[in-house]
Design an enzyme around this catalytic site. Sequence first.
Site, PDB file in Angstrom:
ATOM      1  N   LYS A 109       0.833  -1.212   0.000  1.00  8.78           N
ATOM      2  CA  LYS A 109       0.000   0.000   0.000  1.00  8.78           C
ATOM      3  C   LYS A 109       0.870   1.265   0.000  1.00  8.78           C
ATOM      4  CE  LYS A 109      -2.170  -1.030   3.901  1.00  8.78           C
ATOM      5  NZ  LYS A 109      -1.600  -2.330   4.297  1.00  8.78           N
ATOM      6  N   ARG A 144      -9.510   0.840   8.807  1.00 13.06           N
ATOM      7  CA  ARG A 144      -9.158  -0.544   9.129  1.00 13.06           C
ATOM      8  C   ARG A 144     -10.271  -1.251   9.890  1.00 13.06           C
ATOM      9  NH1 ARG A 144      -3.208   0.487   9.002  1.00 13.06           N
ATOM     10  NH2 ARG A 144      -2.049  -1.439   9.235  1.00 13.06           N
ATOM     11  N   ARG A 165      11.978  -6.770   4.631  1.00 12.64           N
ATOM     12  CA  ARG A 165      12.046  -5.313   4.805  1.00 12.64           C
ATOM     13  C   ARG A 165      12.861  -4.982   6.066  1.00 12.64           C
ATOM     14  NH1 ARG A 165       6.312  -2.296   4.871  1.00 12.64           N
ATOM     15  NH2 ARG A 165       6.051  -2.949   7.005  1.00 12.64           N
ATOM     16  N   ARG A 210      11.410  -1.076  11.892  1.00 13.37           N
ATOM     17  CA  ARG A 210      10.127  -0.898  12.573  1.00 13.37           C
ATOM     18  C   ARG A 210       9.979  -1.932  13.679  1.00 13.37           C
ATOM     19  NH1 ARG A 210       5.152   0.006   8.443  1.00 13.37           N
ATOM     20  NH2 ARG A 210       4.122  -1.030  10.174  1.00 13.37           N
ATOM     21  N   ARG A 223      -0.697  -8.680  13.599  1.00 10.50           N
ATOM     22  CA  ARG A 223      -1.163  -7.721  12.589  1.00 10.50           C
ATOM     23  C   ARG A 223      -2.020  -8.420  11.535  1.00 10.50           C
ATOM     24  NH1 ARG A 223       4.447  -5.369  10.880  1.00 10.50           N
ATOM     25  NH2 ARG A 223       3.343  -4.042   9.413  1.00 10.50           N
TER      26      ARG A 223
HETATM   27  P1  AMP Z   1       0.897   0.557   9.014  1.00 13.32           P
HETATM   28  O1  AMP Z   1       2.062   1.475   8.897  1.00 13.32           O
HETATM   29  O2  AMP Z   1      -0.293   0.988   8.206  1.00 13.32           O
HETATM   30  O3  AMP Z   1       1.261  -0.882   8.823  1.00 13.32           O
HETATM   31  O4  AMP Z   1       0.409   0.682  10.549  1.00 13.32           O
HETATM   32  C1  AMP Z   1       1.243   0.325  11.628  1.00 13.32           C
HETATM   33  C2  AMP Z   1       0.422   0.144  12.895  1.00 13.32           C
HETATM   34  O5  AMP Z   1      -0.227   1.378  13.226  1.00 13.32           O
HETATM   35  C3  AMP Z   1      -0.702  -0.873  12.816  1.00 13.32           C
HETATM   36  O6  AMP Z   1      -0.253  -2.187  13.054  1.00 13.32           O
HETATM   37  C4  AMP Z   1      -1.631  -0.381  13.925  1.00 13.32           C
HETATM   38  O7  AMP Z   1      -1.114  -0.680  15.216  1.00 13.32           O
HETATM   39  C5  AMP Z   1      -1.537   1.126  13.766  1.00 13.32           C
HETATM   40  N1  AMP Z   1      -2.519   1.645  12.793  1.00 13.32           N
HETATM   41  C6  AMP Z   1      -2.260   2.220  11.571  1.00 13.32           C
HETATM   42  N2  AMP Z   1      -3.390   2.592  10.965  1.00 13.32           N
HETATM   43  C7  AMP Z   1      -4.409   2.246  11.811  1.00 13.32           C
HETATM   44  C8  AMP Z   1      -5.828   2.347  11.737  1.00 13.32           C
HETATM   45  N3  AMP Z   1      -6.439   2.877  10.668  1.00 13.32           N
HETATM   46  N4  AMP Z   1      -6.544   1.879  12.806  1.00 13.32           N
HETATM   47  C9  AMP Z   1      -5.947   1.359  13.885  1.00 13.32           C
HETATM   48  N5  AMP Z   1      -4.613   1.212  14.017  1.00 13.32           N
HETATM   49  C10 AMP Z   1      -3.844   1.660  12.988  1.00 13.32           C
END
Ligand code: AMP
Length: 195
Positions: A13, A88, A127, A139, A150
């Site tokens: 994404k 989400r 990654r 990360r 996740r």
């Molecule tokens: P990402 O960078 O999109 O993979 O997000 C990393 C982490 O941030 C996720 O595993 C969640 O803990 C949190 N997170 C990101 N976006 C959301 C969302 N829309 N709702 C809830 N938690 C989020």
Amino acid sequence: MNIILLGPPGAGKGTQAARLVEKRNMVQLSTGDMLRAARTSGTEMGNMVAAVMDRGDLVTDEIVIGLIREQLESDQGKGGYIFDGFPRTLAQADALGNLLVEMGENLDAVIELQVDDDVLVERIVGRAKEAEAAGQPVRADDNEESLRVRLMAYYKQTSPLIGYYHAKGDLQSVDGLASMDDVATSIASALRKSE
Ligand code: AMP
């Protein structure tokens, strides 16, 4: 045009959003990036967010919707948003729909990046290794244990959005296993259909 990129962690994404920013001059709104910025604030809220993210669980709808609302309000008028990693949950999807209506904006397309789990694990662990080798920060949630949480969060809380947006007639699915260029081409042709 405003679009959502939907897919499990590691589906690509962020990579595809960055390309759309470059090619179409769109604005990328990544809640993951916003939360990574919030966690460094040193506030109690930041520390709580950090713990939840590192575990791999979802941060509360209230916090995430608040972040998106703030961004949309401060950016108002720009339009052309790519929602990356948001919504989400179904509550987030409803909130986004309402926010867009309030702003007089439409949701033009929801692009689902389809990938299988084995590839996700490989990509994410890869990654982390690449970042480590390049001396970049890894990360905290790019490890197998958090990744399992996740993925479970994706299947339990996020994948119902596929049906939700399909029912609304907004969903288009592309093969996220293809090369980055081919995925970008599929997204471009999906967006042409929604224009
Ligand atoms: P990402 O960078 O999109 O993979 O997000 C990393 C982490 O941030 C996720 O595993 C969640 O803990 C949190 N997170 C990101 N976006 C959301 C969302 N829309 N709702 C809830 N938690 C989020």
